[in-house]
Motif scaffolding. Structure first.
Motif, PDB file in Angstrom:
ATOM      1  N   LEU A   1       1.629   7.441  -5.596  1.00  0.00           N
ATOM      2  CA  LEU A   1       1.668   6.960  -4.220  1.00  0.00           C
ATOM      3  C   LEU A   1       1.340   8.059  -3.217  1.00  0.00           C
ATOM      4  O   LEU A   1       0.848   7.780  -2.129  1.00  0.00           O
ATOM      5  CB  LEU A   1       3.051   6.368  -3.924  1.00  0.00           C
ATOM      6  N   LYS A   2       1.590   9.301  -3.589  1.00  0.00           N
ATOM      7  CA  LYS A   2       1.312  10.399  -2.662  1.00  0.00           C
ATOM      8  C   LYS A   2      -0.184  10.578  -2.412  1.00  0.00           C
ATOM      9  O   LYS A   2      -0.583  11.170  -1.408  1.00  0.00           O
ATOM     10  CB  LYS A   2       1.916  11.708  -3.175  1.00  0.00           C
ATOM     11  N   ASN A   3      -0.989  10.073  -3.315  1.00  0.00           N
ATOM     12  CA  ASN A   3      -2.431  10.174  -3.130  1.00  0.00           C
ATOM     13  C   ASN A   3      -3.019   8.920  -2.501  1.00  0.00           C
ATOM     14  O   ASN A   3      -4.231   8.777  -2.422  1.00  0.00           O
ATOM     15  CB  ASN A   3      -3.113  10.438  -4.472  1.00  0.00           C
ATOM     16  N   LYS A   4      -2.155   8.003  -2.073  1.00  0.00           N
ATOM     17  CA  LYS A   4      -2.603   6.761  -1.461  1.00  0.00           C
ATOM     18  C   LYS A   4      -2.202   6.729   0.009  1.00  0.00           C
ATOM     19  O   LYS A   4      -1.300   7.433   0.448  1.00  0.00           O
ATOM     20  CB  LYS A   4      -1.980   5.555  -2.188  1.00  0.00           C
ATOM     21  N   LYS A   5      -2.891   5.865   0.743  1.00  0.00           N
ATOM     22  CA  LYS A   5      -2.559   5.672   2.149  1.00  0.00           C
ATOM     23  C   LYS A   5      -1.705   4.420   2.277  1.00  0.00           C
ATOM     24  O   LYS A   5      -2.132   3.324   1.907  1.00  0.00           O
ATOM     25  CB  LYS A   5      -3.829   5.565   2.985  1.00  0.00           C
ATOM     26  N   ILE A   6      -0.500   4.590   2.813  1.00  0.00           N
ATOM     27  CA  ILE A   6       0.500   3.533   2.864  1.00  0.00           C
ATOM     28  C   ILE A   6       0.558   2.940   4.266  1.00  0.00           C
ATOM     29  O   ILE A   6       0.585   3.668   5.262  1.00  0.00           O
ATOM     30  CB  ILE A   6       1.894   4.080   2.500  1.00  0.00           C
ATOM     31  N   ALA A   7       0.610   1.609   4.338  1.00  0.00           N
ATOM     32  CA  ALA A   7       0.802   0.923   5.612  1.00  0.00           C
ATOM     33  C   ALA A   7       2.169   0.259   5.632  1.00  0.00           C
ATOM     34  O   ALA A   7       2.555  -0.410   4.667  1.00  0.00           O
ATOM     35  CB  ALA A   7      -0.273  -0.135   5.818  1.00  0.00           C
ATOM     36  N   TYR A   8       2.918   0.461   6.706  1.00  0.00           N
ATOM     37  CA  TYR A   8       4.107  -0.337   6.992  1.00  0.00           C
ATOM     38  C   TYR A   8       3.691  -1.381   8.032  1.00  0.00           C
ATOM     39  O   TYR A   8       3.331  -1.022   9.156  1.00  0.00           O
ATOM     40  CB  TYR A   8       5.226   0.533   7.555  1.00  0.00           C
ATOM     41  N   VAL A   9       3.693  -2.631   7.649  1.00  0.00           N
ATOM     42  CA  VAL A   9       3.333  -3.711   8.577  1.00  0.00           C
ATOM     43  C   VAL A   9       4.630  -4.345   9.073  1.00  0.00           C
ATOM     44  O   VAL A   9       5.369  -4.965   8.298  1.00  0.00           O
ATOM     45  CB  VAL A   9       2.424  -4.757   7.897  1.00  0.00           C
ATOM     46  N   LEU A  10       4.902  -4.177  10.372  1.00  0.00           N
ATOM     47  CA  LEU A  10       6.208  -4.524  10.934  1.00  0.00           C
ATOM     48  C   LEU A  10       6.072  -5.390  12.180  1.00  0.00           C
ATOM     49  O   LEU A  10       5.049  -5.349  12.866  1.00  0.00           O
ATOM     50  CB  LEU A  10       6.971  -3.248  11.302  1.00  0.00           C
TER      51      LEU A  10
ATOM     52  N   VAL B   1       1.573   7.830   5.580  1.00  0.00           N
ATOM     53  CA  VAL B   1       2.026   6.514   6.026  1.00  0.00           C
ATOM     54  C   VAL B   1       1.608   6.263   7.468  1.00  0.00           C
ATOM     55  O   VAL B   1       1.668   7.153   8.316  1.00  0.00           O
ATOM     56  CB  VAL B   1       3.556   6.374   5.858  1.00  0.00           C
ATOM     57  N   THR B   2       1.178   5.038   7.729  1.00  0.00           N
ATOM     58  CA  THR B   2       0.831   4.579   9.073  1.00  0.00           C
ATOM     59  C   THR B   2       1.574   3.276   9.341  1.00  0.00           C
ATOM     60  O   THR B   2       1.661   2.411   8.461  1.00  0.00           O
ATOM     61  CB  THR B   2      -0.685   4.336   9.204  1.00  0.00           C
ATOM     62  N   VAL B   3       2.104   3.146  10.549  1.00  0.00           N
ATOM     63  CA  VAL B   3       2.809   1.928  10.948  1.00  0.00           C
ATOM     64  C   VAL B   3       1.853   1.031  11.731  1.00  0.00           C
ATOM     65  O   VAL B   3       1.194   1.476  12.673  1.00  0.00           O
ATOM     66  CB  VAL B   3       4.036   2.257  11.812  1.00  0.00           C
ATOM     67  N   PHE B   4       1.795  -0.240  11.330  1.00  0.00           N
ATOM     68  CA  PHE B   4       1.046  -1.247  12.068  1.00  0.00           C
ATOM     69  C   PHE B   4       2.064  -2.250  12.616  1.00  0.00           C
ATOM     70  O   PHE B   4       2.751  -2.921  11.846  1.00  0.00           O
ATOM     71  CB  PHE B   4       0.040  -1.946  11.160  1.00  0.00           C
ATOM     72  N   LYS B   5       2.173  -2.347  13.928  1.00  0.00           N
ATOM     73  CA  LYS B   5       3.193  -3.212  14.533  1.00  0.00           C
ATOM     74  C   LYS B   5       2.547  -4.350  15.300  1.00  0.00           C
ATOM     75  O   LYS B   5       1.510  -4.183  15.948  1.00  0.00           O
ATOM     76  CB  LYS B   5       4.103  -2.403  15.448  1.00  0.00           C
ATOM     77  N   TRP B   6       3.179  -5.516  15.240  1.00  0.00           N
ATOM     78  CA  TRP B   6       2.665  -6.713  15.893  1.00  0.00           C
ATOM     79  C   TRP B   6       3.088  -6.771  17.366  1.00  0.00           C
ATOM     80  O   TRP B   6       2.339  -7.221  18.214  1.00  0.00           O
ATOM     81  CB  TRP B   6       3.152  -7.951  15.147  1.00  0.00           C
ATOM     82  N   GLN B   7       4.308  -6.320  17.641  1.00  0.00           N
ATOM     83  CA  GLN B   7       4.836  -6.364  19.002  1.00  0.00           C
ATOM     84  C   GLN B   7       5.425  -5.004  19.363  1.00  0.00           C
ATOM     85  O   GLN B   7       5.847  -4.245  18.491  1.00  0.00           O
ATOM     86  CB  GLN B   7       5.936  -7.423  19.127  1.00  0.00           C
ATOM     87  N   ASP B   8       5.459  -4.718  20.660  1.00  0.00           N
ATOM     88  CA  ASP B   8       6.174  -3.542  21.126  1.00  0.00           C
ATOM     89  C   ASP B   8       7.671  -3.816  21.061  1.00  0.00           C
ATOM     90  O   ASP B   8       8.127  -4.952  21.276  1.00  0.00           O
ATOM     91  CB  ASP B   8       5.779  -3.206  22.570  1.00  0.00           C
ATOM     92  N   SER B   9       8.446  -2.790  20.785  1.00  0.00           N
ATOM     93  CA  SER B   9       9.900  -2.943  20.688  1.00  0.00           C
ATOM     94  C   SER B   9      10.510  -3.079  22.070  1.00  0.00           C
ATOM     95  O   SER B   9      10.204  -2.305  22.980  1.00  0.00           O
ATOM     96  CB  SER B   9      10.506  -1.734  19.962  1.00  0.00           C
ATOM     97  N   ASP B  10      11.395  -4.089  22.237  1.00  0.00           N
ATOM     98  CA  ASP B  10      12.064  -4.237  23.536  1.00  0.00           C
ATOM     99  C   ASP B  10      13.238  -3.273  23.674  1.00  0.00           C
ATOM    100  O   ASP B  10      13.722  -3.036  24.770  1.00  0.00           O
ATOM    101  CB  ASP B  10      12.541  -5.677  23.750  1.00  0.00           C
TER     102      ASP B  10
ATOM    103  N   ASP C   1      -4.334   1.791   1.090  1.00  0.00           N
ATOM    104  CA  ASP C   1      -4.285   1.477  -0.336  1.00  0.00           C
ATOM    105  C   ASP C   1      -3.075   0.639  -0.727  1.00  0.00           C
ATOM    106  O   ASP C   1      -3.077   0.011  -1.788  1.00  0.00           O
ATOM    107  CB  ASP C   1      -4.233   2.778  -1.149  1.00  0.00           C
ATOM    108  N   PHE C   2      -2.033   0.665   0.101  1.00  0.00           N
ATOM    109  CA  PHE C   2      -0.792  -0.027  -0.259  1.00  0.00           C
ATOM    110  C   PHE C   2      -0.065  -0.452   1.015  1.00  0.00           C
ATOM    111  O   PHE C   2      -0.057   0.278   2.010  1.00  0.00           O
ATOM    112  CB  PHE C   2       0.116   0.885  -1.096  1.00  0.00           C
ATOM    113  N   ILE C   3       0.559  -1.647   0.978  1.00  0.00           N
ATOM    114  CA  ILE C   3       1.274  -2.178   2.148  1.00  0.00           C
ATOM    115  C   ILE C   3       2.729  -2.458   1.787  1.00  0.00           C
ATOM    116  O   ILE C   3       3.022  -3.020   0.729  1.00  0.00           O
ATOM    117  CB  ILE C   3       0.640  -3.486   2.654  1.00  0.00           C
ATOM    118  N   HIS C   4       3.629  -2.074   2.697  1.00  0.00           N
ATOM    119  CA  HIS C   4       5.039  -2.455   2.577  1.00  0.00           C
ATOM    120  C   HIS C   4       5.461  -3.133   3.871  1.00  0.00           C
ATOM    121  O   HIS C   4       5.082  -2.709   4.965  1.00  0.00           O
ATOM    122  CB  HIS C   4       5.923  -1.236   2.319  1.00  0.00           C
TER     123      HIS C   4
END
Length: 427
Positions: A74-83, A108-117, A147-150
């Motif tokens: 996993l360290k050689n992959k690009k991870i997305a957190y979809v939140l 790791v990169t975070v992809f967010k749908w909404q801004d946090s209130d 490469d991978f989504i959580h």
């Protein structure tokens, strides 16, 4: 169908769109040689966007040699957190996960749908990208060579976004099932958790307890894909000693939502108004005015709403208290707690806990061993239990507090959660 074939199909689809727009553009241009109309300008923009997307996908294709279902390192992959949003006041466990990954040199990169209130301040750096819809998320994942989504919470994030996009791009993914996303009846009907788990790209469905596991199995989720792990709770164990104090300062820390049972707590406080207890409610949420009105109508003088606590102040409040109460219940819409994080935090500082038999809680809290537990939605029983706890000797209470610390050390931690996560993904 291989990832390469899938992306070729995407290119074909986008190329067809490109040709359609291009043909219309040329037709209109021939009719309007002297003046470009607004419609022609719009078509030019669409052509450019389609061409850009084709170029992005083609670049992705050029770097692919085989499918990515197998994640060996996993360290050689690009991870997305979809939140849904990030960083969220009530989801410190998500922040803890991402911080751990960054500290251990995962990409790791975070992809967010909404801004946090109610955002919280981060003490680390992480790339965060906002997206508006499935199509934009798909494009962003390709652009960032993910490469991978959580994903945390089955509905809406996995159902509407991660699952759909992962199938299109053939990217492996995992999802963490918590509470409202699976328990609320409306979400139970629409979250597609069985269908999600059947995807060959779904590596695992993480969840919190045997209660959750059985609930998911009843809905058709393959038992082999269900992995039990607790939320990534961050804390340091406090040195505790036998206290000379009697139970007086009683606190509740939670969001002001129905399933937290704060209305039950207020009724219990009214029953105990002639005893020497002071109840303090910390938190935030839509029910704040309703709870304050309930206190006022009951003329209950031994309980007050203190308001919101920053996450870094929760520990201090717990250390100064004599008892944490968490009167959880099943909400009218079917929602219930998975396992309140604040209970783990209280266990870590050695604060006695009184809670209820809801969801996963009885799997952790054993009455008279590492805390206290009673039936939900019964203010009389709750008040009676508080009186019983106050009569326990300080020596006996110390043993219960110490047992809670020993248990939480083995049950819940960021390290345990993330080690489980990495091992499952790389298996």
């Amino acid at each position: 169908m291989s990832l390469k074939e899938r992306i070729l199909n995407l290119i074909l689809s986008k190329s067809n769109s490109y040709k359609f727009y291009k043909e219309n553009y040329e037709l209109l241009l021939n009719k309007n040689k002297e003046l470009k109309t607004h419609e022609i300008s719009n078509l030019e923009n669409k052509i450019n966007r389609q061409q850009d997307y084709i170029n992005i996908i083609q670049g992705r294709l050029d770097n692919i040699s085989n499918d990515l279902i197998k994640i060996s390192d996993l360290k050689n992959k690009k991870i997305a957190y979809v939140l849904y949003s990030f960083p969220v006041h009530s989801e410190t466990f998500v922040v803890n996960e991402i911080k751990w990954l960054k500290e251990h040199n995962y990409d790791v990169t975070v992809f967010k749908w909404q801004d946090s209130d109610k955002p919280v301040n981060l003490d680390f750096q992480v790339k965060t990208i906002k997206f508006d819809d499935e199509s934009q998320l798909e494009k962003l994942l390709v652009e960032n060579e993910i490469d991978f989504i959580h994903t945390h919470f089955v509905y809406p994030m996995c159902t509407n976004f991660t699952y759909v996009v992962a199938e299109k791009l053939k990217i492996p993914f995992t999802v963490f099932a918590h509470a409202v996303d699976i328990f609320a009846r409306v979400n139970d009907k629409r979250n597609k958790v069985k269908e999600i788990s059947e995807s060959k790209f779904c590596k695992a469905v993480f969840t919190l307890s045997e209660f959750h596991k059985n609930y998911l199995i009843e809905r058709g989720v393959d038992e082999r894909k269900i992995i039990i792990t607790k939320q990534a709770t961050g804390y340091e164990l406090e040195n505790i000693k036998i206290s000379d104090n009697k139970i007086k300062n009683i606190v509740s820390v939670s969001r002001f939502v129905e399933k937290k049972g704060l209305d039950v707590l207020i009724n219990a406080a009214k029953i105990l108004e002639n005893e020497n207890y002071e109840f303090s409610i910390y938190g935030f949420g839509d029910l704040k005015d309703d709870l304050q009105n309930q206190i006022d109508e009951l003329n209950c003088n031994n309980i007050s709403i203190k308001g919101e606590l920053p996450p870094n102040e929760v520990k201090n409040i717990l250390k100064e208290a004599d008892l944490l109460v968490s009167p959880c219940k099943i909400a009218e819409n079917g929602d219930m707690d998975g396992f309140p994080t604040v209970i783990f935090e209280a266990m870590a500082v050695g604060l006695p806990i009184l809670t209820t038999k809801v969801s996963a809680i009885p799997e952790i809290i054993k009455d008279g061993e590492n805390g206290f537990i009673t039936e939900p939605e019964n203010p009389e029983l709750f008040a009676k239990k508080i009186n019983e706890i106050s009569k326990i000797s300080n020596e006996e209470l110390f043993e219960i507090r110490k047992k809670a610390q020993d248990d939480v050390k083995n049950i819940s931690s960021v390290e345990n959660t993330m080690t489980t996560f990495v091992n499952v993904v790389e298996s």
